[in-house]
Scaffold this motif. Structure first.
Motif, PDB file in Angstrom:
ATOM      1  N   SER A 215      23.295  43.116  24.366  1.00 46.59           N
ATOM      2  CA  SER A 215      22.838  43.616  25.659  1.00 46.59           C
ATOM      3  C   SER A 215      23.902  43.323  26.701  1.00 46.59           C
ATOM      4  CB  SER A 215      21.506  42.968  26.058  1.00 46.59           C
ATOM      5  OG  SER A 215      21.623  41.554  26.106  1.00 46.59           O
ATOM      6  N   MET A 216      23.787  43.989  27.844  1.00 47.63           N
ATOM      7  CA  MET A 216      24.700  43.801  28.956  1.00 47.63           C
ATOM      8  C   MET A 216      23.885  43.330  30.148  1.00 47.63           C
ATOM      9  SD  MET A 216      28.061  44.321  29.028  1.00 47.63           S
ATOM     10  CE  MET A 216      28.408  45.759  28.008  1.00 47.63           C
ATOM     11  N   ILE A 217      24.338  42.274  30.790  1.00 51.02           N
ATOM     12  CA  ILE A 217      23.640  41.795  31.970  1.00 51.02           C
ATOM     13  C   ILE A 217      24.587  41.793  33.163  1.00 51.02           C
ATOM     14  CG2 ILE A 217      22.039  40.389  30.625  1.00 51.02           C
ATOM     15  CD1 ILE A 217      23.570  37.925  31.464  1.00 51.02           C
ATOM     16  N   VAL A 218      24.028  42.017  34.328  1.00 50.54           N
ATOM     17  CA  VAL A 218      24.788  41.977  35.574  1.00 50.54           C
ATOM     18  C   VAL A 218      24.502  40.630  36.231  1.00 50.54           C
ATOM     19  CG1 VAL A 218      25.169  43.053  37.822  1.00 50.54           C
ATOM     20  CG2 VAL A 218      24.583  44.473  35.833  1.00 50.54           C
ATOM     21  N   PRO A 219      25.497  39.758  36.332  1.00 52.14           N
ATOM     22  CA  PRO A 219      25.255  38.433  36.916  1.00 52.14           C
ATOM     23  C   PRO A 219      24.739  38.509  38.346  1.00 52.14           C
ATOM     24  CG  PRO A 219      27.358  38.479  35.769  1.00 52.14           C
ATOM     25  CD  PRO A 219      26.869  39.896  35.846  1.00 52.14           C
ATOM     26  N   LYS A 220      23.918  37.557  38.701  1.00 56.74           N
ATOM     27  CA  LYS A 220      23.373  37.503  40.050  1.00 56.74           C
ATOM     28  C   LYS A 220      24.454  37.119  41.050  1.00 56.74           C
ATOM     29  CE  LYS A 220      18.749  36.086  38.506  1.00 56.74           C
ATOM     30  NZ  LYS A 220      17.730  35.001  38.557  1.00 56.74           N
ATOM     31  N   GLU A 221      24.217  37.490  42.287  1.00 59.65           N
ATOM     32  CA  GLU A 221      25.098  37.068  43.373  1.00 59.65           C
ATOM     33  C   GLU A 221      25.158  35.550  43.393  1.00 59.65           C
ATOM     34  OE1 GLU A 221      27.102  38.297  47.098  1.00 59.65           O
ATOM     35  OE2 GLU A 221      25.321  39.453  46.622  1.00 59.65           O
ATOM     36  N   VAL A 266      40.127  43.838  46.623  1.00 62.24           N
ATOM     37  CA  VAL A 266      39.477  42.851  47.495  1.00 62.24           C
ATOM     38  C   VAL A 266      39.416  43.388  48.921  1.00 62.24           C
ATOM     39  CG1 VAL A 266      39.683  40.556  48.510  1.00 62.24           C
ATOM     40  CG2 VAL A 266      40.126  40.875  46.068  1.00 62.24           C
ATOM     41  N   GLY A 267      40.505  44.019  49.369  1.00 60.19           N
ATOM     42  CA  GLY A 267      40.543  44.563  50.725  1.00 60.19           C
ATOM     43  C   GLY A 267      39.481  45.610  50.971  1.00 60.19           C
ATOM     44  N   ILE A 268      39.174  46.413  49.971  1.00 63.20           N
ATOM     45  CA  ILE A 268      38.148  47.449  50.105  1.00 63.20           C
ATOM     46  C   ILE A 268      36.781  46.844  50.409  1.00 63.20           C
ATOM     47  CG2 ILE A 268      36.851  49.173  48.761  1.00 63.20           C
ATOM     48  CD1 ILE A 268      39.517  49.889  47.403  1.00 63.20           C
ATOM     49  N   LEU A 269      36.570  45.603  49.976  1.00 67.05           N
ATOM     50  CA  LEU A 269      35.276  44.949  50.202  1.00 67.05           C
ATOM     51  C   LEU A 269      35.074  44.540  51.657  1.00 67.05           C
ATOM     52  CD1 LEU A 269      35.000  42.654  47.037  1.00 67.05           C
ATOM     53  CD2 LEU A 269      34.233  45.010  47.349  1.00 67.05           C
ATOM     54  N   LYS A 270      36.166  44.534  52.444  1.00 71.68           N
ATOM     55  CA  LYS A 270      36.086  44.236  53.891  1.00 71.68           C
ATOM     56  C   LYS A 270      35.350  42.927  54.166  1.00 71.68           C
ATOM     57  CE  LYS A 270      36.231  49.119  55.207  1.00 71.68           C
ATOM     58  NZ  LYS A 270      37.667  49.087  55.546  1.00 71.68           N
ATOM     59  N   GLY A 271      35.697  41.906  53.407  1.00 72.36           N
ATOM     60  CA  GLY A 271      35.139  40.583  53.647  1.00 72.36           C
ATOM     61  C   GLY A 271      33.909  40.245  52.833  1.00 72.36           C
ATOM     62  N   ASP A 272      33.295  41.232  52.189  1.00 76.45           N
ATOM     63  CA  ASP A 272      32.161  40.922  51.316  1.00 76.45           C
ATOM     64  C   ASP A 272      32.645  40.096  50.121  1.00 76.45           C
ATOM     65  OD1 ASP A 272      30.352  42.231  52.865  1.00 76.45           O
ATOM     66  OD2 ASP A 272      30.344  44.085  51.682  1.00 76.45           O
ATOM     67  N   PRO A 273      31.833  39.186  49.617  1.00 71.17           N
ATOM     68  CA  PRO A 273      32.279  38.333  48.510  1.00 71.17           C
ATOM     69  C   PRO A 273      32.481  39.110  47.212  1.00 71.17           C
ATOM     70  CG  PRO A 273      29.943  37.998  48.951  1.00 71.17           C
ATOM     71  CD  PRO A 273      30.459  38.851  50.056  1.00 71.17           C
ATOM     72  N   VAL A 274      33.483  38.698  46.458  1.00 69.60           N
ATOM     73  CA  VAL A 274      33.729  39.272  45.131  1.00 69.60           C
ATOM     74  C   VAL A 274      32.601  38.847  44.203  1.00 69.60           C
ATOM     75  CG1 VAL A 274      35.261  39.237  43.116  1.00 69.60           C
ATOM     76  CG2 VAL A 274      36.232  39.309  45.438  1.00 69.60           C
ATOM     77  N   ARG A 275      32.069  39.800  43.446  1.00 72.58           N
ATOM     78  CA  ARG A 275      31.030  39.498  42.463  1.00 72.58           C
ATOM     79  C   ARG A 275      31.660  39.275  41.089  1.00 72.58           C
ATOM     80  NH1 ARG A 275      25.703  41.413  43.761  1.00 72.58           N
ATOM     81  NH2 ARG A 275      25.175  40.955  41.591  1.00 72.58           N
ATOM     82  N   THR A 276      30.884  38.725  40.179  1.00 76.30           N
ATOM     83  CA  THR A 276      31.322  38.492  38.804  1.00 76.30           C
ATOM     84  C   THR A 276      30.981  39.704  37.943  1.00 76.30           C
ATOM     85  OG1 THR A 276      31.100  36.110  39.021  1.00 76.30           O
ATOM     86  CG2 THR A 276      30.997  37.001  36.782  1.00 76.30           C
ATOM     87  N   MET A 277      31.897  40.083  37.073  1.00 77.44           N
ATOM     88  CA  MET A 277      31.721  41.280  36.246  1.00 77.44           C
ATOM     89  C   MET A 277      30.561  41.150  35.263  1.00 77.44           C
ATOM     90  SD  MET A 277      34.733  41.150  33.340  1.00 77.44           S
ATOM     91  CE  MET A 277      36.078  40.359  34.233  1.00 77.44           C
ATOM     92  N   ASP A 278      30.215  42.257  34.625  1.00 84.38           N
ATOM     93  CA  ASP A 278      29.139  42.284  33.639  1.00 84.38           C
ATOM     94  C   ASP A 278      29.417  41.303  32.498  1.00 84.38           C
ATOM     95  OD1 ASP A 278      28.304  44.404  35.200  1.00 84.38           O
ATOM     96  OD2 ASP A 278      28.935  45.944  33.773  1.00 84.38           O
ATOM     97  N   VAL A 279      28.357  40.864  31.867  1.00 82.29           N
ATOM     98  CA  VAL A 279      28.452  39.944  30.743  1.00 82.29           C
ATOM     99  C   VAL A 279      27.824  40.570  29.502  1.00 82.29           C
ATOM    100  CG1 VAL A 279      27.748  37.686  29.831  1.00 82.29           C
ATOM    101  CG2 VAL A 279      28.446  37.910  32.228  1.00 82.29           C
ATOM    102  N   TRP A 280      28.570  40.561  28.430  1.00 86.14           N
ATOM    103  CA  TRP A 280      28.089  41.069  27.134  1.00 86.14           C
ATOM    104  C   TRP A 280      27.481  39.902  26.360  1.00 86.14           C
ATOM    105  CZ3 TRP A 280      30.798  40.206  22.205  1.00 86.14           C
ATOM    106  CH2 TRP A 280      30.266  40.953  21.136  1.00 86.14           C
TER     107      TRP A 280
END
Length: 285
Positions: A215-221, A266-280
């Motif tokens: 399965s693939m999960i999207v990590p929480k903020e 990172v610049g495109i996020l305009k200061g929003d925090p970087v999230r962690t990629m999907d997890v297999w």
């Protein structure tokens, strides 16, 4: 280019993996989700490869209950890590209410497995540890060495995909870091062998394992891995390592461009925090 060779003193978890008190509940929740997907049962005897400071070990020890047990192995020196060393973290966990359920082993996986008898474990867990291995060949040898030692193999690794758009910098940073580390004969970075799920699945099947669920999960903020890895690439030290350690100009140019791609994302996020990629998450038998 020389292929990196296994080194029992190189840790399978790097020092900037240490979670702060504010983010640890998110990390614990993430690992609890993984353990739930793997259906780790009470009374089980588990081998965890690449335990590091024991973040997942604690969750596993809770899952197996007072009659279960975890053998947790990692080759890192006990004085490695900051602000809490592996030795300090493991000692703290050992003194807790679940401490008696865990035995810590400072050893390389292949050396440890050479002394393990057939059918010793109910399951073997590799929780975000495959990318730490020195090379694909070492991963393959480890998967092969696990055959017969357990009927169940549980794997969780980053998927190189970003369902959450803010995780795109993490994907790019992981590839940039792996592209630099592949040119080093010895590395202590988090990402040394960035294998995609398809590749890990193929390697497992090549060594006799059968996929029974994935399965693939999207990590929480709040899971910090994406921010950590992105910061190590954006940092000027990455560029210094490129200039000092890579001889071929064409390769240096590509690595510089990969770093710029990370910075742009990172610049495109305009200061929003970087999230962690999907997890297999996968289970093999």
């Amino acid at each position: 280019m020389l292929e990196p060779t296994p080194n029992p003193t190189i840790p399978l978890q790097s020092q900037h993996d240490i979670e702060s008190p504010s983010t640890q509940p998110i990390g614990n929740s993430h690992r609890a989700t993984l353990v739930s997907i793997w259906s780790i049962s009470s009374n089980a005897k588990i081998l965890e490869i690449g335990c590091g400071q024991g973040d997942c070990t604690e969750i596993l020890a809770t899952a197996v209950g007072p009659t279960g047990h975890i053998d947790a192995i990692d080759p890192a020196p006990l004085d490695y890590g900051s602000p809490e060393t592996l030795g300090q973290a493991q000692a703290r966990i050992s003194q807790s209410s679940i401490g008696a359920r865990i035995t810590w082993h400072q050893a390389s996986p292949l050396e440890f497995l050479a002394s393990v008898e057939e059918g010793t474990y109910d399951a073997v867990v590799l929780c975000h540890s495959i990318w730490y291995f020195a090379s694909p060949a070492v991963v393959l040898d480890t998967l092969r060495a696990l055959r017969g030692k357990t009927p169940k193999l549980c794997v969780a690794e980053y998927a190189l995909s970003a369902t959450e758009p803010r995780a795109v910098p993490h994907v790019l940073a992981a590839l940039a870091r792996a592209s630099l580390e592949v040119h080093r004969t010895v590395s202590e970075e988090n990402i040394r062998t960035a294998l995609a799920p398809h590749t890990i699945r193929s390697m497992a099947e090549e060594t006799g394992w059968k996929l029974v669920g994935e399965s693939m999960i999207v990590p929480k903020e709040g899971l910090e891995d994406g921010r950590w890895e992105t910061n190590t690439v954006v940092d000027d030290s990455f560029l210094k390592d490129v200039e000092s350690e890579i001889r071929e100009e064409k390769i240096r140019a590509v690595l510089r461009s990969m770093r710029e791609a990370v910075k742009n994302a990172v610049g495109i996020l305009k200061g929003d925090p970087v999230r962690t990629m999907d997890v297999w998450v996968a289970t093999f038998e």
